[in-house]
Write an enzyme that holds these catalytic residues in place. Structure first.
Site, PDB file in Angstrom:
ATOM      1  N   ALA A 121     -44.224   9.118   6.860  1.00  0.00           N
ATOM      2  CA  ALA A 121     -42.573   9.164   7.239  1.00  0.00           C
ATOM      3  C   ALA A 121     -41.703   9.956   6.112  1.00  0.00           C
ATOM      4  O   ALA A 121     -42.491  10.006   4.867  1.00  0.00           O
ATOM      5  CB  ALA A 121     -42.224   7.646   7.363  1.00  0.00           C
ATOM      6  N   LYS A 122     -40.595  10.050   6.321  1.00  0.00           N
ATOM      7  CA  LYS A 122     -39.925  10.581   5.122  1.00  0.00           C
ATOM      8  C   LYS A 122     -38.615  10.521   5.635  1.00  0.00           C
ATOM      9  O   LYS A 122     -38.030  10.442   6.693  1.00  0.00           O
ATOM     10  CB  LYS A 122     -40.285  12.030   4.973  1.00  0.00           C
ATOM     11  CG  LYS A 122     -39.867  12.597   3.768  1.00  0.00           C
ATOM     12  CD  LYS A 122     -40.791  12.459   2.523  1.00  0.00           C
ATOM     13  CE  LYS A 122     -40.714  13.099   1.223  1.00  0.00           C
ATOM     14  NZ  LYS A 122     -41.878  12.683   0.499  1.00  0.00           N
ATOM     15  N   GLY A 123     -37.512  10.437   4.567  1.00  0.00           N
ATOM     16  CA  GLY A 123     -36.326  10.203   4.868  1.00  0.00           C
ATOM     17  C   GLY A 123     -35.400  10.809   3.999  1.00  0.00           C
ATOM     18  O   GLY A 123     -36.077  11.438   2.790  1.00  0.00           O
ATOM     19  N   ASP A 167     -37.903   9.403  -4.146  1.00  0.00           N
ATOM     20  CA  ASP A 167     -38.544  10.618  -3.855  1.00  0.00           C
ATOM     21  C   ASP A 167     -37.331  11.538  -4.521  1.00  0.00           C
ATOM     22  O   ASP A 167     -36.591  10.920  -5.837  1.00  0.00           O
ATOM     23  CB  ASP A 167     -38.145  11.061  -2.412  1.00  0.00           C
ATOM     24  CG  ASP A 167     -39.008  12.294  -2.090  1.00  0.00           C
ATOM     25  OD1 ASP A 167     -40.223  12.050  -1.562  1.00  0.00           O
ATOM     26  OD2 ASP A 167     -38.731  13.408  -2.356  1.00  0.00           O
TER      27      ASP A 167
END
Lengths: 177, 411
Positions: free
Chosen positions: B101-103, B142
């Site tokens: 996933a990434k946001g 991140d």
């Protein structure tokens, strides 16, 4: 109209007669008869046996394939136009018809019975052999198209249909690391 | 070419080897869920500001989804989507029981106060708390976010769902974080480098290393490698590059940087050189640990190092890869090299779920095992199938995801 009344010009248009001399065409014509059908009438019934070679002279016919007893579940495979030949598979090889033919509107069809054809053969009529040659060519052409279609199914579409199992085989055997 | 376009290219190369059909590629690349939310706050000066928050959940066939939360004004859905997919392959390469996933939030964190960032973070959690969680999707720091942001997320999430320290990783050690997480990515880089040197039958103490970047990753990699007896002959940061032929004293450099506002500017333990010169040094190992795309088709022929360890994300441009790989340069790919971070995140999550605090020695020992095993798998696969380490890593990752997808019967 009687078979004898068909003009030479019309006979020259019929593809299955293409190797015949004019008098040979007339000979075949004399051995045949003209049949008339009204709209919706069945010329050939799928699954039944009969040995006639048909040449459509006027009107259109539909080639129909039924996949079950239910009349509604039918597929129109082709629409035949004048001078098309049909029935040649059963004519040369006696087996139940794989598809049916039905008149679409009023039609006139030249019918050559297998018995009449056999008589011509017995009398050594060259017309009978030349007719067979043309019919065999037509069937060979159909077979070739069928081969291409099968090849396409196996290589392209067929593989796509089995995409998931191909994926599974690839990852669990060749690339199970 | 943006970094994530390179990923797509590498994915397709591996997919060609696996003979994946276009439909299967689409199945593997399409994200499971993509969310965009409004994040509005009142700024310190009384203005109303609205930002866009994203979370892309790419694949959960191997477990709950995992990936960073990026605070950057350039963040958009395309970027987040591709980075989410990259996380799927990365967690699979090191065989963590996670999906990808990434946001991100389209905000420039430097242009906002601490309090503003906290409000933004809490607002974002209000919008997505039902979609994340210890068993669903576990964010981590991140670019632009940090341990403190993770603490805010934990606090806000726990208001909805009760005590849930495992809902994010990369938390401060004082708030259920993992001792040793900070160093984990750099340490992983070092472990992979030592493993590779060993595999090639070379001597560690005769291995000269140049490291570009002296941030979290580069500095810990330098520390690990110098302690392991490698000669770290060059380091660099934004202030420039520093070279010493018989090896830089890394402990000195670290101390200097820490006491000099995290800058090597003025470091006297080595000679000043340019960043371009660092990349072209005659060394055994080059470790780009700063930015993506630093080795391009233009400068690829200047690279003299026989080994490139991709500590940053996508430091070697695909066109440079096409020049270096045929020359025999060994490139160890980012999805393996910098997976130490997500591996430590996994330990943190396990620690939180166990309610048992791990010590730093256990973290290091387990990290060593995961990184070493993963390197060995990739190395063997590359040797067996005669492909580059990069293609091997992608084949390994995609293969594991593919098999989990098949076994789960999700189609």
């Amino acid at each position: 109209m009687k078979a004898a009344e068909i003009s030479n010009d019309v006979l020259a248009e019929i593809p299955v007669f293409r190797y015949l001399e004019p008098d040979e065409r007339r000979q075949l014509c004399d051995a045949s008869s003209i049949q008339q059908f009204t709209s919706g009438e069945v010329v050939i019934r799928q699954g039944k046996r009969s040995q006639n070679l048909w040449v459509l002279l006027r009107g259109e016919c539909q080639v129909i394939r039924q996949n079950s007893e239910d009349d509604s579940d039918e597929l129109v495979l082709a629409t035949l136009s004048p001078y098309s030949t049909f029935g040649e598979m059963s004519f040369f090889h006696e087996a139940p018809h794989s598809a049916g033919v039905r008149a679409k509107g009023n039609v006139e069809i030249l019918r050559l019975k297998r018995e009449s054809y056999d008589e011509l053969i017995e009398n050594g009529a060259t017309s009978a052999y030349k007719l067979a040659l043309a019919a065999v060519e037509t069937m060979a052409d159909r077979l070739r198209k069928m081969d291409e279609w099968v090849a396409m199914l196996v290589s392209g579409n067929g593989r796509q249909k089995h995409e998931w199992s191909h994926f599974r085989t690839s990852l669990f055997s060749e690339w199970n690391l | 070419m943006r970094a994530f376009e390179a990923t797509q290219m590498y994915f397709n190369r591996a997919a060609d080897h696996l003979d994946l059909s276009p439909n299967i590629r689409t199945l593997l690349l399409t994200a499971k869920r993509e969310v965009q939310v409004q994040v509005s706050i009142e700024r310190d000066n009384g203005e109303i500001a609205t930002y866009l928050g994203y979370r892309v959940q790419h694949d959960d066939s191997r477990g709950p989804m995992k990936g960073g939360l990026r605070y950057h004004h350039d963040v958009d859905l395309d970027e987040v989507r591709s980075l989410a997919a990259l996380m799927t392959w990365k967690t699979a390469v090191v065989d963590l029981p996670y999906g990808g996933a990434k946001g991100g939030i389209s905000i420039d964190p430097r242009a906002h106060s601490h309090r503003e960032l906290e409000r933004v973070t809490r607002k974002f959690v209000d919008e997505i708390h039902d979609l994340i969680g210890p068993d669903r999707d576990i964010p981590a720091p991140d670019m632009g976010s940090n341990a403190e942001v993770m603490a805010w997320i934990t606090n806000q999430y726990s208001k909805y769902h009760g005590f849930s320290p495992a809902c994010v990783t990369g938390k401060p050690v004082e708030m259920h974080g993992l001792p040793g997480r900070e160093e984990a990515t750099g340490r992983g880089v070092g472990i992979v480098t030592i493993k590779l040197v060993g595999r090639l039958g070379r001597k560690i103490n005769q291995t000269r290393v140049a490291i570009q970047g002296f941030g979290n990753v580069g500095s810990h990699a330098a520390k690990f490698l110098s302690e392991a007896d490698c000669k770290v002959v060059a380091i660099s940061d934004v202030s420039g590059a520093y070279y010493r032929a018989d090896g830089i004293n890394i402990a000195d450099a670290l101390h200097y940087s820490l006491t000099n506002n995290y800058s090597l500017s003025g470091f006297s333990g080595a000679d000043s050189i340019s960043n371009a010169e660092l990349l072209g040094l005659d060394v055994e190992v080059l470790i780009p640990a700063a930015l993506g795309g630093v080795i391009t088709a233009e400068n690829a022929n200047d690279i003299k190092a026989g080994i490139i360890i991709e500590a940053a994300n996508a430091p070697v441009h695909p066109h440079a890869d096409d020049i270096l790989d045929p020359k025999g340069t060994i490139i160890v790919p980012d999805i393996l090299v910098n997976a130490g971070g997500v591996t430590a995140s996994y330990f943190e999550w396990v620690q939180n779920r166990q309610h048992y605090r791990w010590g730093v020695n256990r973290v290091r020992q387990e990290l060593d095992r995961v990184m070493s095993d993963s390197f060995e798998r990739v190395w063997e696969l590359a040797a067996q199938r005669k492909v580059s380490l990069r293609t091997a890593a992608y084949i390994l990752g995609i293969g594991r995801v593919g098999r989990a997808t098949i076994l789960g019967g999700s189609v």
